[in-house]
Enzyme design. Structure first.
Site: not given
Ligand code: ARG
Length: 457
Positions: A155, A276, A282, A289
């Site tokens: 979980h 970024s 970043k 992704e």
């Protein structure tokens, strides 16, 4: 000249011709198409359907056409409907008369079925190679970080300590199933359809066994109508690819999570990270992704072909031309994802300090504490409740289990003794000494087993 519009009184509407053409994408099948034609011609000569001289001329011509395509000298003319017509037309242009005999005892329906089977067979082999590459990378990084422990999650809540290698080997297992699924898919792709003609078989005495041998197939199709209208082998590849992408997408999600500041378990190598345009700090995991994102498209390709096929009466229908773009897209996506993932995994830096800190935070030894009470005579359910209350107490005090003193332990059960202190991450790991468990001795065996699988030819 060859022309398949003999029965028409005018040429095709330009838009209709463009709409039905597949040359823009099926030119990718030129190698398979020419290999199929060469085998077909050899067989026609062997069966005395054409002469040896004619066969020699045609084969020479086909090889020359292949050379033109490979050197980028072939003109893929817009007026050609598909790769089959384009190659045949160029052949006739080059060798004349003899070229008009190539299509004897053949239809584009069995021809395209053959090309696609050859393509899928080759693709299965390259995909399996890609899978091996990623398995190797997982294995290397697992071995290099053999003793790193981290919380295992259920979980997405810290659950029990596991070895990082154990976690990574879970992906090795998934990829091994993907590999085997492809081997299974190969069995049904490995069927030679030539001789089926348009749908009913051909009215010539062909040697289909010879064709199969010549083209490296181990079986020949047994029903001509099925052979020209079966696309199961493509669906199977796409299904296997979809499952494999699902696995890669889960791994992608772990990479995204683990490389976040909140987890900090790994650092992605700069070569595989992106920046970024506005936030200078970043370091983004865009590769992972995108793998997660592209998985949707690979699923979509499978659904698209299933849907295309579902209402088709026997035998060939032009709808089936729609099998190609989705398959090619799936192949390209899967192969590039496997390859880039091998690169990412190989170059990942594991941050042992952060996995250790995470182990300290999550009450991951609670199960071991309950097991401890069981060994002291408590029933498991009772032990579970005692430790549950203990954890609640510790959470309330803002303490870890290790922070509690003996008096606090005793408040919850007189069975707690000083030896409760000997429960550590190490003892927790070592205790899971079952086949398939995370105990270091078991993981060592699993690593060796994985090595053996990879080494097998
Ligand atoms: N381009 C077609 C396809 O990919 C080849 C077969 C065409 N057959 C036909 N009867 N029109 O399916």
């Amino acid at each position: 000249m060859s022309n398949i519009r003999g029965r028409f009184s005018k040429s095709a509407d330009k838009l209709a011709a463009e709409y039905t053409a597949s040359l823009a994408f099926d030119q990718r099948l030129y190698k398979q198409d020419i290999a199929g034609s060469i085998a077909h011609v050899k067989m026609l000569a062997k069966q005395s359907i054409i002469s040896d001289d004619e066969a020699k001329t045609i084969i020479g011509g086909l090889e020359a056409v292949r050379g033109e395509i490979e050197k980028g000298k072939f003109k893929f003319a817009a007026e050609q409907e598909d790769i089959h017509m384009a190659i045949e037309a160029r052949l006739i242009e080059k060798i004349g008369e003899a070229g008009l005999k190539l299509h004897t005892a053949r239809s584009r329906n069995d021809q395209v079925a053959l090309d696609m089977r050859l393509f899928v067979k080759e693709t299965i082999a390259t995909t399996q190679k890609g899978i091996r590459g990623l398995q190797q990378a997982l294995l290397d990084i697992a071995e290099a970080n053999k003793s790193v422990a981290m919380p295992g999650y259920t979980h997405l809540q810290a659950a029990q300590p596991v070895l990082l290698a154990h976690h990574l080997l879970a992906y090795f297992e998934m990829l091994q199933r993907d590999y085997e699924r492809l081997s299974d898919c190969l069995k049904r792709a490995d069927v030679m359809p030539l001789g089926s003609g348009a749908l009913a078989g051909v009215a010539y005495k062909l040697d289909r066994e010879f064709l199969a041998k010549e083209l490296g197939f181990s079986k020949i199709s047994q029903n001509s109508m099925d052979a020209v209208s079966d696309r199961d082998f493509i669906l199977e590849y796409e299904a296997a690819a979809a499952i494999c992408m699902m696995h890669l997408s889960r791994l992608a999600e772990e990479i995204v999570l683990w490389s976040s500041a909140e987890f900090g378990f790994i650092e992605i190598d700069d070569a595989y990270a992106t920046g970024s345009s506005i936030m200078p700090q970043k370091k983004n995991p865009d590769v992972a992704e995108l793998a997660r994102g592209k998985t949707g498209r690979v699923y979509g390709n499978l659904m698209a072909l299933l849907t295309t096929m579902k209402g088709l009466p026997l035998a060939y229908n032009r709808d089936m031309q729609e099998d190609k773009e989705g398959l090619f897209d799936t192949v390209d996506t899967l192969l590039s994802t496997l390859e880039v993932f091998a690169g990412i995994i190989k170059t990942i830096k594991v941050n042992n300090g952060n996995t250790c800190n995470a182990l300290g935070r999550g009450y991951v030894l609670a199960t071991d504490l309950a097991d401890y009470l069981v060994k002291k005579g408590a029933a498991f359910r009772a032990a579970h409740e005692i430790v549950g209350k203990l954890v609640k107490y510790a959470v309330g005090k803002g303490k870890t289990l290790a922070d509690l003193d003996m008096k606090e332990y005793k408040k919850f059960s007189p069975l707690f003794g000083a030896d409760v202190r000997s429960i550590t991450i190490e003892t927790s790991l070592a205790a899971r000494n079952v086949i398939g468990g995370t105990a270091p001795v078991q993981v060592k065996k699993a690593l060796a087993g994985a090595r053996r699988i990879i080494a097998k030819k």
